[in-house]
Design an enzyme around this catalytic site. Structure first.
Site, short mmCIF file in Angstrom:
data_model
loop_
_atom_site.label_atom_id
_atom_site.label_comp_id
_atom_site.label_asym_id
_atom_site.label_seq_id
_atom_site.Cartn_x
_atom_site.Cartn_y
_atom_site.Cartn_z
N LYS A 154 0.82 -1.19 0.00
CA LYS A 154 0.00 0.00 0.00
C LYS A 154 0.86 1.25 0.00
O LYS A 154 0.39 2.35 -0.30
CB LYS A 154 -0.88 0.02 1.27
N ASP B 110 4.15 3.35 6.30
CA ASP B 110 3.50 3.06 7.58
C ASP B 110 4.45 2.44 8.59
O ASP B 110 5.51 1.93 8.26
CB ASP B 110 2.36 2.06 7.36
N ASP C 128 14.75 -0.99 1.18
CA ASP C 128 15.53 -1.20 2.40
C ASP C 128 16.57 -2.29 2.08
O ASP C 128 17.63 -1.99 1.54
CB ASP C 128 14.54 -1.58 3.52
N GLU D 202 7.58 2.04 -6.22
CA GLU D 202 7.69 1.48 -4.86
C GLU D 202 7.95 2.60 -3.86
O GLU D 202 8.54 3.63 -4.21
CB GLU D 202 8.81 0.42 -4.86
N ASP D 203 7.51 2.41 -2.64
CA ASP D 203 7.70 3.46 -1.63
C ASP D 203 9.14 3.56 -1.15
O ASP D 203 9.71 4.64 -1.11
CB ASP D 203 6.73 3.27 -0.44
N ARG E 75 0.31 6.52 7.52
CA ARG E 75 0.33 6.69 6.05
C ARG E 75 -0.23 8.03 5.63
O ARG E 75 0.12 8.56 4.59
CB ARG E 75 -0.51 5.59 5.39
P1 IMP Z 1 12.96 -4.50 1.63
O1 IMP Z 1 12.45 -5.77 1.03
O2 IMP Z 1 13.80 -4.78 2.87
O3 IMP Z 1 13.68 -3.62 0.66
O4 IMP Z 1 11.73 -3.75 2.22
C1 IMP Z 1 10.94 -2.95 1.47
C2 IMP Z 1 9.60 -2.74 2.13
O5 IMP Z 1 9.73 -2.65 3.55
C3 IMP Z 1 9.02 -1.43 1.69
O6 IMP Z 1 8.18 -1.61 0.59
C4 IMP Z 1 8.28 -0.96 2.92
O7 IMP Z 1 6.95 -1.43 2.88
C5 IMP Z 1 9.01 -1.57 4.08
N1 IMP Z 1 9.96 -0.62 4.71
C6 IMP Z 1 11.31 -0.67 4.72
N2 IMP Z 1 11.86 0.36 5.37
C7 IMP Z 1 10.82 1.11 5.79
C8 IMP Z 1 10.74 2.37 6.51
O8 IMP Z 1 11.72 3.02 6.91
N3 IMP Z 1 9.48 2.82 6.73
C9 IMP Z 1 8.36 2.18 6.30
N4 IMP Z 1 8.39 1.02 5.63
C10 IMP Z 1 9.61 0.49 5.37
MG MG Z 2 6.08 -1.43 0.41
#
Ligand code: IMP
Ligand code: MG
Length: 181
Positions: free
Chosen positions: A45, A161, A105, A101-102, A167
């Site tokens: 979302k 979120d 990480d 994508e938001d 959000r």
């Molecule tokens: P990744 O797979 O570790 O890159 O995680 C990506 C997903 O984790 C994003 O799409 C977010 O939904 C969530 N996420 C990672 N870091 C944050 C943050 O600092 N705030 C909010 N959501 C996060």
């Molecule tokens: Mg996400």
């Protein structure tokens, strides 16, 4: 001032800063995807607010679709276990795809989505992320357009979120550690 603000240690990007950056990205995409009718795939979302503002800053014909995957649950660390909750409705074969994508990480989620969508044989596939945490990447991940690079703090607001909250903040802030530790 909203009561949610009390849970933040700082404002990272205010509304104006976000708006201006998105206008730039939209202008750039409008040039690069002219006559290509790209399909922007919003990862739910978190990227929903970003998508809405991004497409309104674009001046070319385009389409949108949505996809939802499970990643974080209600915690703050990626599990690396990715599962599709909602698939796209569009046939993207031969189309120009932009994943919206938001935040990146570890990079595991975006990498998974990328591989999954590539299997549908799009003409091209690029990624557009609002926030990027370069120091947190666990794998090599393709990021083509980025709003802002950030540190490893936990960011909330403007779609992002923590446990489904925050959000609706119109800006992006850093969540106080005491809220999630
Ligand atoms: P990744 O797979 O570790 O890159 O995680 C990506 C997903 O984790 C994003 O799409 C977010 O939904 C969530 N996420 C990672 N870091 C944050 C943050 O600092 N705030 C909010 N959501 C996060
Ligand atoms: Mg996400």
């Amino acid at each position: 001032m909203s009561e949610m603000n009390l849970d933040l240690s700082a404002v990272l990007f205010d509304e104006n800063t976000i708006r201006n950056r998105i206008l730039d990205i939209g202008a750039q995409l409008s040039i690069e995807y002219k006559d290509k009718t790209p399909i922007l795939i919003c990862i739910l979302k978190g990227a929903s607010l970003f998508l809405c503002d991004l497409i309104r800053s674009m001046t070319i014909p385009l389409e949108i679709d949505f996809m939802s995957i499970s990643s974080y649950g209600s915690g703050t660390k990626s599990t690396g276990v990715v599962q599709i909750r909602k698939d796209i409705d569009t046939d993207i074969h031969g189309r120009h795809v932009i994943i919206v994508e938001d935040i990146v990480d570890s990079g595991l989620s975006l990498n998974y989505i990328m591989d999954y969508l590539k299997n549908h044989n799009p003409a091209s596939i690029k990624t557009c992320v609002l926030l990027n945490k370069p120091k947190a990447h666990k794998i090599d991940v393709q990021i083509d357009y980025v709003g802002f690079d950030v540190g490893n703090e936990f960011a909330v607001g403007y779609g992002l979120d923590y446990a489904e909250k925050y959000r609706n903040l119109p800006f992006i802030g850093i969540l106080k550690e005491e809220v999630y530790s």
